[in-house]
Structures are given as C-alpha cells and as structure tokens.
Enzyme design. Structure first.
Site, PDB file in Angstrom:
ATOM      1  N   LYS A  33      23.558  -7.848  54.888  1.00 29.32           N
ATOM      2  CA  LYS A  33      24.671  -7.717  55.734  1.00 29.32           C
ATOM      3  C   LYS A  33      25.095  -9.009  56.329  1.00 29.32           C
ATOM      4  O   LYS A  33      26.277  -9.267  56.885  1.00 29.32           O
ATOM      5  CB  LYS A  33      24.685  -6.571  56.823  1.00 29.32           C
ATOM      6  N   GLY A  34      24.009  -9.684  56.573  1.00 29.70           N
ATOM      7  CA  GLY A  34      24.110 -11.113  57.521  1.00 29.70           C
ATOM      8  C   GLY A  34      25.455 -12.015  57.123  1.00 29.70           C
ATOM      9  O   GLY A  34      25.846 -12.546  58.217  1.00 29.70           O
TER      10      GLY A  34
ATOM     11  N   GLU B 268      25.270 -17.359  52.355  1.00 30.37           N
ATOM     12  CA  GLU B 268      24.166 -16.881  53.386  1.00 30.37           C
ATOM     13  C   GLU B 268      24.243 -17.162  54.608  1.00 30.37           C
ATOM     14  O   GLU B 268      24.836 -18.161  55.101  1.00 30.37           O
ATOM     15  CB  GLU B 268      22.755 -17.333  52.706  1.00 30.37           C
ATOM     16  N   ASP B 269      23.704 -16.395  55.486  1.00 31.27           N
ATOM     17  CA  ASP B 269      23.753 -16.547  57.254  1.00 31.27           C
ATOM     18  C   ASP B 269      22.630 -17.401  57.289  1.00 31.27           C
ATOM     19  O   ASP B 269      22.793 -18.438  58.065  1.00 31.27           O
ATOM     20  CB  ASP B 269      23.818 -15.274  58.037  1.00 31.27           C
TER      21      ASP B 269
ATOM     22  N   ASP C 247      15.320 -18.480  55.832  1.00 34.03           N
ATOM     23  CA  ASP C 247      14.008 -18.451  56.676  1.00 34.03           C
ATOM     24  C   ASP C 247      12.877 -19.065  55.849  1.00 34.03           C
ATOM     25  O   ASP C 247      12.828 -20.186  55.807  1.00 34.03           O
ATOM     26  CB  ASP C 247      14.064 -16.977  57.191  1.00 34.03           C
TER      27      ASP C 247
ATOM     28  N   LYS D  60      16.095 -22.858  58.563  1.00 31.02           N
ATOM     29  CA  LYS D  60      14.776 -23.071  59.498  1.00 31.02           C
ATOM     30  C   LYS D  60      13.986 -23.650  58.468  1.00 31.02           C
ATOM     31  O   LYS D  60      12.967 -23.318  57.659  1.00 31.02           O
ATOM     32  CB  LYS D  60      14.102 -21.743  59.949  1.00 31.02           C
TER      33      LYS D  60
ATOM     34  N   PHE E 216      13.369 -16.930  66.646  1.00 30.45           N
ATOM     35  CA  PHE E 216      14.184 -15.716  66.251  1.00 30.45           C
ATOM     36  C   PHE E 216      15.730 -15.750  66.668  1.00 30.45           C
ATOM     37  O   PHE E 216      15.764 -15.961  67.911  1.00 30.45           O
ATOM     38  CB  PHE E 216      13.301 -14.392  66.874  1.00 30.45           C
ATOM     39  N   VAL E 217      16.497 -15.710  66.033  1.00 35.99           N
ATOM     40  CA  VAL E 217      17.974 -15.876  66.616  1.00 35.99           C
ATOM     41  C   VAL E 217      18.743 -14.824  66.184  1.00 35.99           C
ATOM     42  O   VAL E 217      18.553 -14.220  65.101  1.00 35.99           O
ATOM     43  CB  VAL E 217      18.565 -17.166  66.018  1.00 35.99           C
TER      44      VAL E 217
ATOM     45  N   ASP F 140      21.001 -10.068  63.242  1.00 42.28           N
ATOM     46  CA  ASP F 140      20.729  -8.896  64.046  1.00 42.28           C
ATOM     47  C   ASP F 140      19.167  -8.837  64.528  1.00 42.28           C
ATOM     48  O   ASP F 140      18.306  -9.548  63.921  1.00 42.28           O
ATOM     49  CB  ASP F 140      20.750  -7.565  63.311  1.00 42.28           C
TER      50      ASP F 140
ATOM     51  N   ARG G 265      24.938  -8.458  65.632  1.00 44.38           N
ATOM     52  CA  ARG G 265      25.584  -9.315  64.362  1.00 44.38           C
ATOM     53  C   ARG G 265      26.813  -9.555  65.050  1.00 44.38           C
ATOM     54  O   ARG G 265      27.377 -10.626  64.427  1.00 44.38           O
ATOM     55  CB  ARG G 265      25.798  -8.243  63.221  1.00 44.38           C
TER      56      ARG G 265
HETATM   57  C1  PRP Z   1      18.217 -12.232  56.115  1.00 45.41           C
HETATM   58  C2  PRP Z   1      19.262 -13.372  55.424  1.00 45.41           C
HETATM   59  C3  PRP Z   1      18.585 -13.552  54.074  1.00 45.41           C
HETATM   60  C4  PRP Z   1      16.959 -13.418  54.517  1.00 45.41           C
HETATM   61  C5  PRP Z   1      16.502 -14.864  54.396  1.00 45.41           C
HETATM   62  O1  PRP Z   1      18.333 -11.031  55.548  1.00 45.41           O
HETATM   63  O2  PRP Z   1      20.438 -12.663  55.498  1.00 45.41           O
HETATM   64  O3  PRP Z   1      19.030 -13.140  53.118  1.00 45.41           O
HETATM   65  O4  PRP Z   1      17.134 -12.652  55.532  1.00 45.41           O
HETATM   66  O5  PRP Z   1      15.084 -14.662  54.800  1.00 45.41           O
HETATM   67  P1  PRP Z   1      14.012 -15.488  53.847  1.00 45.41           P
HETATM   68  O6  PRP Z   1      14.913 -16.732  53.545  1.00 45.41           O
HETATM   69  O7  PRP Z   1      12.670 -15.362  54.772  1.00 45.41           O
HETATM   70  O8  PRP Z   1      13.961 -14.712  52.733  1.00 45.41           O
HETATM   71  P2  PRP Z   1      17.771  -9.914  56.104  1.00 45.41           P
HETATM   72  O9  PRP Z   1      16.689  -9.383  55.293  1.00 45.41           O
HETATM   73  O10 PRP Z   1      17.440  -9.925  57.654  1.00 45.41           O
HETATM   74  O11 PRP Z   1      18.966  -8.474  55.995  1.00 45.41           O
HETATM   75  P3  PRP Z   1      20.157  -8.466  56.789  1.00 45.41           P
HETATM   76  O12 PRP Z   1      21.129  -9.734  56.401  1.00 45.41           O
HETATM   77  O13 PRP Z   1      20.952  -7.193  56.350  1.00 45.41           O
HETATM   78  O14 PRP Z   1      20.074  -8.546  58.258  1.00 45.41           O
END
Ligand code: PRP
Length: 184
Positions: A47-48, A103-104, A107, A135, A156-157, A163, A169
């Site tokens: 969803k991000g 993507e948001d 990580d 990151k 953690f942001v 979220d 969000r």
């Molecule tokens: C977040 C973000 C990426 C993923 C990145 O989504 O939107 O899809 O994590 O993490 P990574 O590089 O460690 O794989 P999340 O799983 O938190 O879902 P959301 O967008 O629904 O909050």
C-alpha cells in the site's frame, strides 16, 4: 494529518513535504526525458506506494497508465526470506510494455529483487524502478534502481505512505516516531 496532530508521537521530521515535492519535480522531469514519448506503465506496489504514485503520475507529461500489485512475504517476520506471495496481480499484460515500478521505500531490497525478476519474466520491453526512499545500509541484495528520491539512514520511518501498524501513512512528510509509541 500533520505534525501537530501527532503530538509527542513525532520524534523528528526527516524529509519535509517541500523536500519531497521538489525532489518529485526533479524525478518526474528525468522520467519524462528518459521515456520521451514512450507509453509507460507505472506499477505501484500497495500500500505504501499510493502517495508517491499519485504525486509522481500527476507530474509526468508523457502518456502513462497505472496498475497495482499487492505482495506479501510468506508468514510473519519473514521479510528476510525474500519469498514473496502475490496478493493482487496486475490487470495489464506486460508484453512489450515499458514498465516503471513505483515504490515508497527499498529497505532490504528483497521485495524489489523478487518483483523485478517476476515482472521481467512476463516479456516487457523494459522494467525500471523509481523509489522515493532507499536505505543503503539495510540492503541485503543489490537492486539496480534507476530513480531514487532520497537515501536515508537505517531508521524506522513513517509517513508519505509508510506505516507503523497501519498508522501514519497519511502524513505529508517522512519522520521518525518517539520511542514510547513502540512500547504500547
Ligand atoms: C514496504 C515497501 C516495499 C518493501 C520494501 O512494504 O513498500 O514494498 O516494504 O522492503 P524490502 O526492501 O525490505 O523488501 P510493506 O511490506 O511494509 O507493505 P506496505 O507497503 O503495505 O506497508
């Protein structure tokens, strides 16, 4: 929601609404130039990515379509496994398409690394990634990302789509939470 609504839950603002906005202007200009008049299929990862998708798409002058995927790691706390399950697949057929994943945050890179190879197997003309945040210190796999808004420290942001337990969000900025938020 803004900083005042958060009271003492907000530790600090890492990237202001203005910083995000002006960086998006730059990214959009770069994307428009790179794709010229090509049709681009923007793929948002729920969803991000909702916020960055909405703001980026509105800045692009070229023809774009938007589509969405929802993915999840298997089980709980297994993000590190790199195994991803598709909860909602794309509506679009990717054959011959220029795909830009939006993507948001990147990580560990595991989600994107999996997504890249999944989408590449569907016969697109190209697949690139645009992410608002990355990151670098959290990377477990190297992912080739064409467009990066900001590189941020391994903290953690929340906000701008990100979220904590589904909250925050809808903040217009990216910030960190006070430690007491995590303890209840
Ligand atoms: C977040 C973000 C990426 C993923 C990145 O989504 O939107 O899809 O994590 O993490 P990574 O590089 O460690 O794989 P999340 O799983 O938190 O879902 P959301 O967008 O629904 O909050």
């Amino acid at each position: 929601m803004d900083a005042a609504d958060m009271g003492d839950d907000l530790e600090r603002i890492l990237l202001s609404e203005e910083q995000l906005s002006s960086r998006l202007d730059e990214l959009a200009a770069q994307i428009d130039a790179d794709y010229a008049a090509k049709d681009v299929l923007l793929v948002g990862v729920l969803k991000g990515a909702v916020m960055v998708m909405a703001d980026l798409a509105r800045r692009l002058h070229g023809p774009v379509e938007m589509d969405w995927m929802a993915v999840s790691s298997y089980g709980s706390g297994t993000k590190s496994s790199g195994v991803v399950r598709i909860l909602k697949d794309l509506d679009a057929d990717l054959t011959g398409r220029h795909v830009l994943i939006v993507e948001d945050i990147i990580d560990s890179g595991l989600t994107l690394s999996w997504l890249l190879s999944n989408l590449r197997s569907r016969g697109p003309a190209s697949v690139e990634i645009a992410t608002m945040l990355r990151k670098p210190d959290a990377a477990k796999v190297e992912v080739d990302v064409r467009y990066v808004g900001f590189e941020i420290p391994n903290e953690f942001v929340v906000g701008y789509g990100l979220d904590y337990a589904e909250r925050y969000r809808n903040l217009p900025f990216v910030g960190t939470l006070a430690p007491h938020v995590y303890s209840h």
